[in-house]
Design a protein around this motif. Structure first.
Motif, PDB file in Angstrom:
ATOM      1  N   ASP A 141      -8.084  -1.211   3.659  1.00  0.00           N
ATOM      2  CA  ASP A 141      -7.492  -0.557   2.534  1.00  0.00           C
ATOM      3  C   ASP A 141      -6.588  -1.314   1.642  1.00  0.00           C
ATOM      4  N   ALA A 142      -5.097  -0.968   2.392  1.00  0.00           N
ATOM      5  CA  ALA A 142      -3.840  -1.785   1.990  1.00  0.00           C
ATOM      6  C   ALA A 142      -4.029  -2.971   1.899  1.00  0.00           C
ATOM      7  N   THR A 143      -4.400  -4.102   2.437  1.00  0.00           N
ATOM      8  CA  THR A 143      -4.522  -5.116   1.862  1.00  0.00           C
ATOM      9  C   THR A 143      -5.231  -5.725   0.696  1.00  0.00           C
ATOM     10  N   VAL A 151      -4.503   4.501   3.935  1.00  0.00           N
ATOM     11  CA  VAL A 151      -3.907   4.568   4.312  1.00  0.00           C
ATOM     12  C   VAL A 151      -3.283   6.593   5.099  1.00  0.00           C
ATOM     13  N   LEU A 158       5.571   3.893  -1.966  1.00  0.00           N
ATOM     14  CA  LEU A 158       5.031   2.920  -3.436  1.00  0.00           C
ATOM     15  C   LEU A 158       6.098   3.252  -4.585  1.00  0.00           C
ATOM     16  N   ALA A 211      -7.602   1.958   7.313  1.00  0.00           N
ATOM     17  CA  ALA A 211      -6.684   2.009   6.557  1.00  0.00           C
ATOM     18  C   ALA A 211      -5.769   0.532   6.433  1.00  0.00           C
ATOM     19  N   PRO A 266      -3.394   3.115  -2.273  1.00  0.00           N
ATOM     20  CA  PRO A 266      -4.565   2.526  -0.860  1.00  0.00           C
ATOM     21  C   PRO A 266      -4.562   4.128  -0.362  1.00  0.00           C
ATOM     22  N   TRP A 324      -0.457  -9.677  -0.824  1.00  0.00           N
ATOM     23  CA  TRP A 324      -0.999  -8.606  -0.743  1.00  0.00           C
ATOM     24  C   TRP A 324      -0.643  -7.185  -0.815  1.00  0.00           C
ATOM     25  N   PHE A 325       0.958  -7.809  -0.635  1.00  0.00           N
ATOM     26  CA  PHE A 325       1.922  -7.189  -0.167  1.00  0.00           C
ATOM     27  C   PHE A 325       2.433  -7.206  -1.843  1.00  0.00           C
ATOM     28  N   LEU A 329       3.397   8.440   1.370  1.00  0.00           N
ATOM     29  CA  LEU A 329       3.177   6.733   0.972  1.00  0.00           C
ATOM     30  C   LEU A 329       3.047   6.890  -0.424  1.00  0.00           C
ATOM     31  N   TYR A 359      -7.538  -3.199  -1.074  1.00  0.00           N
ATOM     32  CA  TYR A 359      -8.101  -1.777  -1.805  1.00  0.00           C
ATOM     33  C   TYR A 359      -9.088  -1.609  -1.890  1.00  0.00           C
ATOM     34  N   LEU A 414       0.490  -4.535  -3.510  1.00  0.00           N
ATOM     35  CA  LEU A 414       0.795  -3.043  -3.378  1.00  0.00           C
ATOM     36  C   LEU A 414       2.526  -2.479  -4.040  1.00  0.00           C
TER      37      LEU A 414
END
Length: 173
Positions: free
Chosen positions: A24-26, A150, A117, A21, A147, A135-136, A113, A28, A139
């Motif tokens: 993937d969040a940071t 997550v 987003l 997770a 992603p 990375w944020f 999620l 993809y 998003l």
């Protein structure tokens, strides 16, 4: 001594899905090594917890069904390839009836999620997010993917307490 080894092996599952997770969040991406580790460690967990062979077969069947579903979702462009592999590997570990809990919790987490987003990508919040880590900011970029690893990890963590593997660990605790 065996109970500590069994507990350590079973605890690898939540650790690996959390790693997936975060990755993937940071970025993809979900490294194949995470899904491969989940696949490789499962037989050891089943052996250490003396999971009956019919239960292992049921876990494998559920994992295979999840792989087919993941491949279909990937083919439709709904999720990425890493998400499909993580979904199948997590389903293998969770078995039945935790697989149903996993599916429902993953769907709910995916919806939450997506809503988060959408909010993050709104014209009101995006300017504030863009000054954060790269990375944020990604998003918050409109049109960027979701992603979904997550949501898969959240669903897996929600289902762990009702999985047969956790029940197999109970006598050691």
């Amino acid at each position: 001594m065996i109970q500590y080894l069994a507990a350590g092996v079973v605890l690898a599952f939540p650790a690996l899905v959390i790693m997936a997770a975060l990755k993937d969040a940071t970025s993809y991406t979900i490294p194949n090594a995470i899904s491969a580790a989940l696949l490789a460690i499962f037989p050891l967990a089943a052996l250490l917890l003396a999971l009956p062979l019919p239960s292992v077969a049921l876990h494998a069947g559920i994992g295979f069904a999840a792989l087919l579903a993941g491949m279909a979702m990937f083919a439709l462009g709904w999720i990425g390839g890493g998400d499909a592999k993580l979904f199948a590997a997590a389903a293998l570990w969770l078995g039945w009836p935790a697989g149903l809990t996993f599916l429902v919790a993953t769907c709910l987490a995916g919806g939450a999620l997506a809503m988060g987003l959408i909010t993050l990508r709104s014209v009101w919040l995006r300017p504030y997010v863009m000054s954060g880590p790269a990375w944020f900011a990604r998003l918050a970029a409109p049109g960027e993917n979701v992603p979904y690893g997550v949501a898969i990890a959240a669903g897996a963590l929600a289902a762990v307490p009702v999985s047969p593997l956790m029940a197999g660990l109970a006598p050691f605790v």
